[in-house]
Design a protein around this motif. Structure first.
Motif, mmCIF file in Angstrom:
data_model
loop_
_atom_site.group_PDB
_atom_site.id
_atom_site.type_symbol
_atom_site.label_atom_id
_atom_site.label_comp_id
_atom_site.label_asym_id
_atom_site.label_seq_id
_atom_site.Cartn_x
_atom_site.Cartn_y
_atom_site.Cartn_z
ATOM 1 N N ALA A 246 0.981 -1.339 0.048
ATOM 2 C CA ALA A 246 -0.120 -0.112 0.010
ATOM 3 C C ALA A 246 0.665 1.211 0.225
ATOM 4 O O ALA A 246 0.557 2.294 -0.566
ATOM 5 C CB ALA A 246 -1.122 -0.105 0.998
ATOM 6 N N GLU A 247 2.099 1.355 0.889
ATOM 7 C CA GLU A 247 2.822 2.221 0.850
ATOM 8 C C GLU A 247 3.493 2.833 -0.353
ATOM 9 O O GLU A 247 3.290 4.010 -0.918
ATOM 10 C CB GLU A 247 3.934 2.103 1.903
ATOM 11 C CG GLU A 247 5.046 3.358 1.968
ATOM 12 C CD GLU A 247 4.374 4.375 2.810
ATOM 13 O OE1 GLU A 247 5.121 5.405 2.762
ATOM 14 O OE2 GLU A 247 3.252 4.322 3.650
ATOM 15 N N ALA A 248 3.836 1.821 -1.220
ATOM 16 C CA ALA A 248 4.503 1.936 -2.628
ATOM 17 C C ALA A 248 3.323 2.574 -3.716
ATOM 18 O O ALA A 248 3.798 3.493 -4.270
ATOM 19 C CB ALA A 248 5.006 0.890 -3.079
ATOM 20 N N VAL A 249 2.254 2.021 -3.418
ATOM 21 C CA VAL A 249 1.081 2.584 -4.422
ATOM 22 C C VAL A 249 0.919 4.093 -4.223
ATOM 23 O O VAL A 249 0.734 4.824 -4.971
ATOM 24 C CB VAL A 249 0.074 1.687 -4.286
ATOM 25 C CG1 VAL A 249 -1.409 2.066 -4.808
ATOM 26 C CG2 VAL A 249 0.087 0.411 -4.672
ATOM 27 N N ILE A 250 0.560 4.434 -2.957
ATOM 28 C CA ILE A 250 0.059 5.643 -2.820
ATOM 29 C C ILE A 250 1.225 6.751 -2.825
ATOM 30 O O ILE A 250 0.805 7.966 -3.200
ATOM 31 C CB ILE A 250 -0.642 5.919 -1.446
ATOM 32 C CG1 ILE A 250 0.411 5.812 -0.254
ATOM 33 C CG2 ILE A 250 -1.709 4.832 -1.269
ATOM 34 C CD1 ILE A 250 -0.316 5.900 1.104
ATOM 35 N N GLN A 251 2.579 6.234 -2.533
ATOM 36 C CA GLN A 251 3.681 7.065 -2.762
ATOM 37 C C GLN A 251 3.896 7.444 -4.367
ATOM 38 O O GLN A 251 4.757 7.962 -4.586
ATOM 39 C CB GLN A 251 4.839 6.652 -1.933
ATOM 40 C CG GLN A 251 4.520 6.772 -0.543
ATOM 41 C CD GLN A 251 4.276 8.125 0.111
ATOM 42 O OE1 GLN A 251 4.769 9.125 -0.634
ATOM 43 N NE2 GLN A 251 4.171 8.229 1.344
ATOM 44 N N SER A 252 3.484 6.613 -5.270
ATOM 45 C CA SER A 252 3.850 6.472 -6.656
ATOM 46 C C SER A 252 3.295 8.042 -7.098
ATOM 47 O O SER A 252 2.253 8.677 -6.811
ATOM 48 C CB SER A 252 3.188 5.521 -7.374
ATOM 49 O OG SER A 252 3.322 5.813 -8.681
ATOM 50 N N PRO A 253 4.306 8.770 -8.000
ATOM 51 C CA PRO A 253 4.016 9.850 -8.558
ATOM 52 C C PRO A 253 2.725 9.952 -9.442
ATOM 53 O O PRO A 253 2.174 11.104 -9.778
ATOM 54 C CB PRO A 253 5.229 10.198 -9.396
ATOM 55 C CG PRO A 253 5.891 9.155 -9.498
ATOM 56 C CD PRO A 253 5.772 8.098 -8.363
ATOM 57 N N ASP A 254 2.225 8.797 -9.952
ATOM 58 C CA ASP A 254 1.223 8.571 -10.747
ATOM 59 C C ASP A 254 -0.077 8.330 -10.031
ATOM 60 O O ASP A 254 -1.207 7.838 -10.798
ATOM 61 C CB ASP A 254 1.362 7.881 -12.059
ATOM 62 C CG ASP A 254 1.928 6.436 -11.515
ATOM 63 O OD1 ASP A 254 2.017 6.251 -10.476
ATOM 64 O OD2 ASP A 254 1.822 5.752 -12.528
#
Length: 636
Positions: A368-376
């Motif tokens: 989840a962290e990686a998804v929401i921190q993604s620039p897109d």
């Protein structure tokens, strides 16, 4: 079984019978009647235990034999049904159907003798039956010992036909009343054509098919390519056959894939969607999460160790190389942690033999962290991540060590958080209800319901699914998903909703699948029961599998302690998932030494394979050895 009646019952994946073998024929009236119902191209071989001289005095038998000879039916005498391979040459085998009507050892033989007859018969059938063939056994009322008998005999007083068939590698795939009317002229005779015939009222015909061998489901060695280097790892024994199955890939027609696609399509009616790729099942230890502690990873994870494999290219044949290449493709995007310390990629690059130790993902919420921190990351868009997850758990009917999860992530408007969340829950409930009602006939009532239960924190929800068709074990609401909300102070969209769905449990509810283990079978008959993209009720090809109960007691090592979860994990591994229940029976403390002993009861049952009493006993013996070795206990 009579061929006319069976025609409508044939599964679409079963071959049309071309070669039939009938054993234990008394006066040959069954064969004589059966041939009138067959196509001209069907080859029939009829056999009996008696020799021609034993039948000369029976005019009915002689009349039937004359009729069979006129029709070109091959008749053989002195054939022992427990030694079929001895009576039939190699080129005469591969029968599509074998029929044995009302077997009996004769006179007043008890159930033990008749069980032995059945066991040897099924073992003999395995030598002469075609790969997708069937064995049909007609038994008198109550003899089979299955719930299909009305009334059902006590197990110890029956012939235990399913357990005896398992000794030959067969499972019961169908059972229904035996109908003499379907073959006019058939007259059942007693043992060795005695005048006294069997009572066929209430008789049942049992149809058996061959199962995949239990011994074949062993942990597989998988290879992982990282850059220009190859590593190998072995599946944890408790997860044998569950890694790298690709159920959710585009080419799959697995019901879990169908459920996932339909659920996503339903939600796509209300939200813009963004699907994310999740092709790697391994995670390193550590890392931070946007979610509160304890939100994910509720159960211990499985660990695997990667070892450098320099002999990959040199030691494999062309066929195996192709198989391993398929494995490599699935793990192509696996990345080792950048800073894993002593277990890291750096050690491997330096050419040392130190292993890389990674744990299998136990929840997609870890991403989840990686998804929401993604620039897109797009606000208002439903981000979707799907993949397999693995976790250690106790052995319970609806607890699974491996399943497929879909994670929906939605950024919420801080000022309209409550409204946005309510809308998401409403749309999600509508989508789940639509899936559960897709197979309902007109006028029938909903047998499965979905309920969102608010948690004590006042913001998160548990998604309960309750079904009336999953049997007595499904007395409680199944947790098929969760809805978690979280706040990330440093993110430009600080409010998020995370919806996690257990696709395997959802598929069980939708397809009427009562046993989660069948979702992981390697038996091709499972997938053949599903049309791509279509939802229909599942009909099992393994009916009334027998249960075997074994107790075990052991002394604890006070210094080592005792981990009950590991006890369950060892049982799962040793039994290849055939232990379906572990019941704690009691605790005993020695009055003099104060040493503590525990006692448990294990129940073995396979869902799609032939599990014999002997094989279950062998598993129990190995289990005793393994808990002594791994858990440091002393079996009593």
């Amino acid at each position: 079984m009579c061929v006319p009646e069976s025609a409508g019952r044939e599964s679409k994946d079963i071959m049309v019978p071309r070669r039939l073998l009938l054993v234990g024929e008394g006066n040959f009236s069954f064969t004589a009647s059966l041939i009138d119902t067959l196509d001209p191209g069907v080859s029939v071989t009829a056999t009996c235990l008696q020799h021609p001289a034993d039948l000369e005095g029976d005019p009915v038998t002689q009349e039937n034999l004359q009729r069979l000879r006129e029709r070109g039916v091959e008749v053989r005498f002195g054939v022992d049904c427990t030694q079929l391979a001895r009576a039939l040459q190699a080129h005469e085998r591969d029968f599509d159907r074998i029929y044995f009507n009302f077997p009996h050892c004769g006179r007043k033989a008890g159930v033990a003798k008749n069980r032995e007859l059945l066991a040897k018969f099924f073992q003999s059938c395995a030598d002469v039956l075609a790969k997708e063939g069937q064995v049909h056994v007609a038994l008198c009322r109550g003899q089979g010992g299955t719930p299909a008998d009305k009334p059902q005999r006590e197990w110890h007083n029956s012939w235990q036909v399913v357990a005896m068939a398992a000794l030959g590698g067969f499972i019961l795939s169908d059972v229904y009343p035996f109908s003499c009317e379907a073959v006019p002229g058939y007259k059942c005779t007693g043992y060795r054509s005695q005048a006294k015939s069997f009572r066929v009222e209430g008789a049942m015909n049992h149809v058996f098919t061959q199962s995949s061998p239990l011994e074949g489901c062993q942990p597989r060695a998988l290879r992982v390519r990282l850059g220009d280097r190859c590593f190998s790892c072995t599946e944890p024994e408790a997860l044998a056959g569950k890694l790298n199955r690709r159920f959710l890939e585009a080419s799959s027609c697995h019901p879990v894939k169908t459920i996932n696609e339909k659920l996503i399509a339903e939600l796509g009616r209300y939200f813009p969607l963004k699907r994310l790729k999740c092709s790697f099942p391994l995670l390193s230890q550590g890392g931070t999460s946007v979610l509160p502690p304890g939100t994910f990873d509720p159960l211990p994870a499985f660990w695997v160790s990667l070892h450098e494999d320099k002999s990959y290219s040199e030691s494999l044949t062309g066929e195996i190389t192709q198989e391993m290449e398929d494995v490599l493709l699935s793990f192509a995007e696996l990345a080792l942690p950048k800073s894993p310390g002593r277990d890291g990629y750096g050690a491997a690059q330096e050419g040392t033999r130190e292993q890389v130790r990674l744990r299998l993902r136990s929840s997609l919420l870890a991403h989840a962290e990686a998804v929401i921190q993604s620039p897109d990351f797009l606000p208002g868009c439903l981000h979707i991540l799907s993949g397999p997850v693995f976790r250690k758990c106790h052995i319970l009917p609806f607890m699974m060590p491996a399943f497929h999860e879909t994670l929906f992530i939605l950024g919420l408007n801080k000022n309209r958080k409550g409204t946005c969340l309510a809308s998401l829950l409403d749309r999600l409930k509508d989508s789940l209800d639509n899936l559960l009602t897709e197979t309902l006939l007109e006028g029938s009532s909903l047998r499965t319901s979905v309920e969102f239960v608010l948690q004590p924190n006042g913001k998160d929800h548990i998604i309960h699914g309750k079904s009336l068709h999953l049997g007595p074990d499904c007395t409680e609401n199944l947790i098929i998903g969760t809805v978690v909300t979280s706040t990330a102070v440093t993110h430009k969209h600080p409010c998020f909703a995370f919806v996690s769905i257990n696709l395997d449990l959802l598929a069980m509810l939708v397809y009427d699948i009562s046993d989660w283990r069948i979702l992981w079978t390697f038996d091709n008959r499972f997938l053949k029961r599903f049309a791509p993209g279509k939802i229909e009720h599942f009909k099992s090809y393994s009916l009334y599998p027998p249960c075997y109960v074994h107790d075990i007691s052991f002394w604890l090592d006070e210094k080592k302690g005792f981990d009950e979860l590991e006890f369950h994990t060892v049982a799962r591994a040793v039994s290849q998932d055939t232990v379906i229940s572990i019941q704690f029976l009691g605790r005993f403390q020695h009055p003099e030494t104060a040493q503590v002993s525990l006692c448990y009861r294990l129940t073995y049952q396979a869902c799609d394979k032939a599990l014999s009493p002997q094989l279950a006993a062998s598993m129990q013996s190995r289990f005793r050895r393994e808990i002594q070795r791994q858990l440091h206990v002393s079996p009593r």
